[in-house]
Design an enzyme around this catalytic site. Structure first.
Site, short mmCIF file in Angstrom:
data_model
loop_
_atom_site.label_atom_id
_atom_site.label_comp_id
_atom_site.label_asym_id
_atom_site.label_seq_id
_atom_site.Cartn_x
_atom_site.Cartn_y
_atom_site.Cartn_z
N HIS A 84 1.17 -1.31 -0.01
CA HIS A 84 0.26 -0.37 -0.02
C HIS A 84 0.84 1.16 -0.27
O HIS A 84 0.57 2.47 -0.38
CB HIS A 84 -0.70 -0.03 1.15
CG HIS A 84 -0.69 0.37 2.30
ND1 HIS A 84 -0.43 -0.54 3.59
CD2 HIS A 84 -1.03 2.11 3.31
CE1 HIS A 84 -0.28 0.50 4.60
NE2 HIS A 84 -0.27 0.89 4.39
N ASP A 219 1.01 -7.65 2.12
CA ASP A 219 1.13 -6.69 2.01
C ASP A 219 3.00 -5.53 2.05
O ASP A 219 3.54 -4.80 2.42
CB ASP A 219 0.73 -5.29 3.39
CG ASP A 219 0.00 -4.15 3.25
OD1 ASP A 219 1.39 -3.85 1.73
OD2 ASP A 219 -0.50 -3.35 3.65
N SER A 647 3.72 2.30 8.60
CA SER A 647 4.01 0.87 7.61
C SER A 647 4.70 0.55 7.07
O SER A 647 5.87 2.34 6.88
CB SER A 647 2.63 1.49 6.42
OG SER A 647 1.44 1.62 6.75
N1 ARG Z 1 -4.88 0.65 7.32
C1 ARG Z 1 -4.04 0.91 6.66
C2 ARG Z 1 -2.71 1.84 7.69
O1 ARG Z 1 -3.63 2.75 7.54
C3 ARG Z 1 -3.83 0.71 5.55
C4 ARG Z 1 -4.40 -0.38 5.23
C5 ARG Z 1 -4.11 0.00 3.14
N2 ARG Z 1 -5.20 -1.37 2.88
C6 ARG Z 1 -6.83 -0.75 2.72
N3 ARG Z 1 -7.76 -1.73 2.12
N4 ARG Z 1 -6.69 0.74 3.02
O2 ARG Z 1 -2.64 2.75 6.72
N1 ASP Z 2 -1.76 1.62 8.44
C1 ASP Z 2 -0.96 2.72 8.44
C2 ASP Z 2 0.08 3.14 7.91
O1 ASP Z 2 -0.12 3.28 6.90
C3 ASP Z 2 -0.12 2.03 9.97
C4 ASP Z 2 -1.00 1.91 11.52
O2 ASP Z 2 -1.94 3.26 11.22
O3 ASP Z 2 -0.84 1.38 12.32
O4 ASP Z 2 1.33 3.80 8.11
#
Ligand code: ARG
Ligand code: ASP
Length: 715
Positions: A84, A219, A647
């Site tokens: 991502h 990921d 991330s």
């Molecule tokens: N929750 C993860 C973080 O905030 C993002 C993961 C990305 N995947 C998604 N399905 N949006 O960034």
């Molecule tokens: N998914 C998040 C990121 O993109 C990580 C988090 O918020 O735990 O940095």
């Protein structure tokens, strides 16, 4: 002995109790935590984690694209981050003919690696406490003179740091300006895409599983850092060579042991651990619920559109993901904060703080009122703060017609300047290109519905707060009809026609005649005139109070470990490989396996779609070296305190080897942006053994695995 244990008991029962896992440490200060980390199983020394003079772990960790983290894993600059995090680059190289999103991409050799204009990755050269120098000569000055003096101190420090080298430097306030650190960086500008798994691995579970455990997402994506012949940063150039890092992380295929030490090294974005009880109450009871409601509305329109048309599904995929990501996080945050009764915890901490202050008259004078002041300030500015959040949701996240309006407004404000410098034609050309790209992913019917629902909700939410006159006593549905039937901002043909017939008076005509533009400019005016000035005063005053509050906390509670809120600078957090039990009667194990991928695929949710190859390989159970006790781990959780920006961060074991890539948190954990709870907050990582298995067995890219240094259990 007795006395010591009573004191310890007092400390442990303090409302400010911290666990080893809480906090995001400044790498240059890690030696203060060395003993604690070693007691948890770390074999490294502080010097091996962070060193200015010798290569250390820090040299393998890069700030990727300014918003994510990545790590070097070979002597040829091979770089891992999340799928991502590399998503927009992957998307930019994809087309119907070469659908890398759907099928993945693997360069067979360096010549096939793909260049990414604009993408950067930065290495931290050193982190230096410069508080004393920044504040030099500021004693006794008025507030404005003090700021000027600080600015000139900062400029001098930066000039010194970057003289005669290829570095850049930044001075950031920590602890609301109690401390200042200079961060010297080396920024690489030629970062090429080496490989990516398909979405069905890299984004497996999609929105359904986002912020959720159990998780089965691979990921990750693979890049390579290129440098010039001196191994220094360079613009993109065919003659650049793979960068030879000062350090790269060995990759661990060792069996994981529940409870073992884990460390996450990266660039966390923002945390707000010091909000006062009233502030947290405001966020939990008023601000977040209203923002969630605004997004409920836009998501209801977008999701329905995406379900009913393939074109809309593609057009709105990344916008939907962006809106839904924060929306889902907030719902989780409020749930978590309510479950642990975070407001009561804050009230207890405030009581404890005031009690300490009252124990010494010097403390009482300095810190005795700060909590009350903060809470009063929140109450005084609640309306403004709420109006601000709503305006952000409405004007910046809401209908996209506003985005078009901002762009054209900026352009037309410079119209005469462009004309004088003979650059008008080129600028118009740029505007046309921008508009083509915008309208490619735009559906005016969807935007119109969003406009109507969000305008109605905005008016309802803001109520008696400042609103543009136009919104008072008017039927929003007919306003929407008028806007979307006439405005140049909502239709590509009208917009391009407007640009092609541009004259000096076009701007004033737009301002007076285009109903869509008028709605935007009146709302934007309202925002700038009636909301922003209050917010400036509020945030400025609050930051001063927080500065005092934190200074008091540090001075009066020397027995606890204090950590500065995340601010996108490099940090370390450590904990254990462990699961959790955040709900009564339910336990989360510490890892998932490929069997779970197949089990999810057996449902008919398209977020769990797989390409046939995955089912074939899983059936063969050909896991090779990558398995543990016959299982192929996919993801695991740990008690590491992480946030957005972490991330792509490496999860590092006690010996400095790479165990996995951090990419998310469980829903129950998202409260950790405000309050960390060691019993429930878990970060989610993809196991590096799954990453390597995908490269090796799924993608036939074993040559990349061979580039890395692999460590195994002794046989
Ligand atoms: N929750 C993860 C973080 O905030 C993002 C993961 C990305 N995947 C998604 N399905 N949006 O960034
Ligand atoms: N998914 C998040 C990121 O993109 C990580 C988090 O918020 O735990 O940095």
């Amino acid at each position: 002995m007795k006395k010591l244990s009573i004191i310890l008991f007092l400390f442990i029962s303090s409302a400010f109790r911290l666990t080893a896992e809480e906090g995001m440490l400044i790498p240059s200060l890690v030696s203060a935590f060395e003993n604690d980390m070693q007691a948890m199983g770390m074999k490294l020394s502080a010097e091996e984690i962070y060193s200015v003079n010798n290569s250390s772990l820090k040299d393998a960790i890069l700030h990727f694209g300014g918003g994510c983290t990545a790590e070097l894993v070979s002597k040829q600059g091979l770089l891992l981050t999340n799928h991502h995090c590399g998503y927009s680059q992957i998307q930019s190289h994809s087309s119907i003919e070469n659908d890398y999103l759907k099928y993945g991409f693997w360069a067979k050799n360096k010549g096939e690696e793909k260049k990414n204009p604009g993408l950067t990755a930065s290495r931290v050269v050193r982190i230096q406490d410069v508080t004393a120098t920044v504040l030099q000569g500021t004693q006794g000055l008025s507030q404005s003179d003090k700021l000027l003096k600080m600015q000139s101190n900062i400029t001098a420090l930066i000039e010194d740091a970057i003289r005669g080298n290829q570095y850049s430097a930044d001075i950031k306030p920590f602890n609301y300006g109690n401390d200042f650190y200079m961060i010297v960086k080396e920024t690489f500008r030629d970062i090429r895409l080496v490989g990516t798994p398909p979405n069905s691995i890299g984004k497996f579970g999609g929105d359904t599983d986002n912020w959720i455990w159990p998780r089965h997402t691979g990921d990750f994506s693979v890049f390579r850092v290129y440098a010039n012949s001196n191994n220094e940063p360079s613009d993109i150039n065919d003659s650049n060579q793979p960068y030879a890092p000062l350090h790269f992380l060995p990759v661990s295929l060792k069996n994981r042991v529940p409870g073992e030490f884990t460390m996450v090294y990266g660039f966390p974005g923002t945390t707000e651990q010091h909000l006062s009880s009233e502030n947290l109450r405001f966020i939990m009871d008023q601000e977040r619920p209203a923002r969630i409601k605004m997004r409920d509305k836009s998501l209801s329109v977008i999701n329905a559109g995406m379900r009913s048309s393939d074109l809309t599904r593609i057009q709105y995929a990344s916008k939907q993901a962006r809106i839904a990501n924060a929306w889902k996080k907030w719902i989780g945050q409020i749930g978590g904060l309510k479950t642990v009764d975070a407001i009561q915890i804050k009230l207890d901490r405030e009581k404890e703080y005031n009690k300490r202050a009252a124990s010494k008259s010097a403390w009482q004078d300095k810190y005795g009122n700060v909590i009350e002041d903060m809470n009063e300030l929140v109450i005084k500015y609640k309306g403004a703060d709420f109006g601000y959040s709503m305006a952000i949701e409405y004007l910046y996240i809401g209908p996209e017609l506003f985005k078009r309006a901002r762009t054209i407004n900026t352009f037309l404000s410079n119209y005469e300047k462009y004309k004088e410098s003979n650059s008008l034609d080129a600028e118009i050309e740029k505007q046309i290109k921008g508009a083509n790209a915008f309208f490619k992913n735009y559906d005016e019917n969807i935007d119109k519905k969003i406009f109507q629902l969000l305008t109605e909700e905005y008016i309802k939410q803001v109520g008696d707060g400042p609103l543009p006159e136009r919104f008072k006593n008017v039927d929003i549905k007919s306003l929407a009809d008028k806007v979307y039937a006439n405005s140049i901002l909502t239709n590509e043909v009208r917009f391009i026609k407007f640009l092609s017939k541009l004259k000096s008076k076009s701007f004033s005509k737009l301002k007076k005649k285009d109903i869509g533009f008028m709605v935007w400019s009146e709302s934007d005016d309202n925002f700038r005139k009636n909301i922003i000035p209050d917010i400036r005063v509020y945030k400025g005053t609050m930051d001063q109070m927080l500065k005092l509050y934190v200074a008091g906390k540090v001075e009066m509670f020397p027995e606890i470990n204090h950590w500065p809120d995340a601010n996108s600078s490099m940090r370390i957090t450590y904990g254990k490989l462990e699961g959790s039990a955040p709900h009564d009667g339910m336990k989360y194990t510490n890892h998932t396996t490929i069997d779970g991928v197949i089990a999810k695929n057996n449902s008919d949710n398209p977020d769990y779609d797989l390409l046939p190859r995955m089912r074939e390989l899983a059936k063969d159970k050909d896991y090779g070296d990558y398995a543990q006790d016959g299982e192929l781990w996919v993801c695991f959780t740990g008690s590491n305190h992480t946030t957005g920006g972490n991330s792509g961060s490496p999860v590092i074991d006690g010996e400095g080897n790479l165990m996995g890539l951090n990419f998310d948190r469980s829903w129950e954990s998202t409260m950790s942006d405000f309050m960390f709870d060691a019993s429930r907050c878990r970060n989610i990582s993809v196991d590096i053994r799954y990453v390597l298995w995908v490269m090796d067995r799924y993608a036939n890219a074993k040559h990349l695995v061979d580039e890395m240094t692999i460590v195994r259990d002794a046989k």
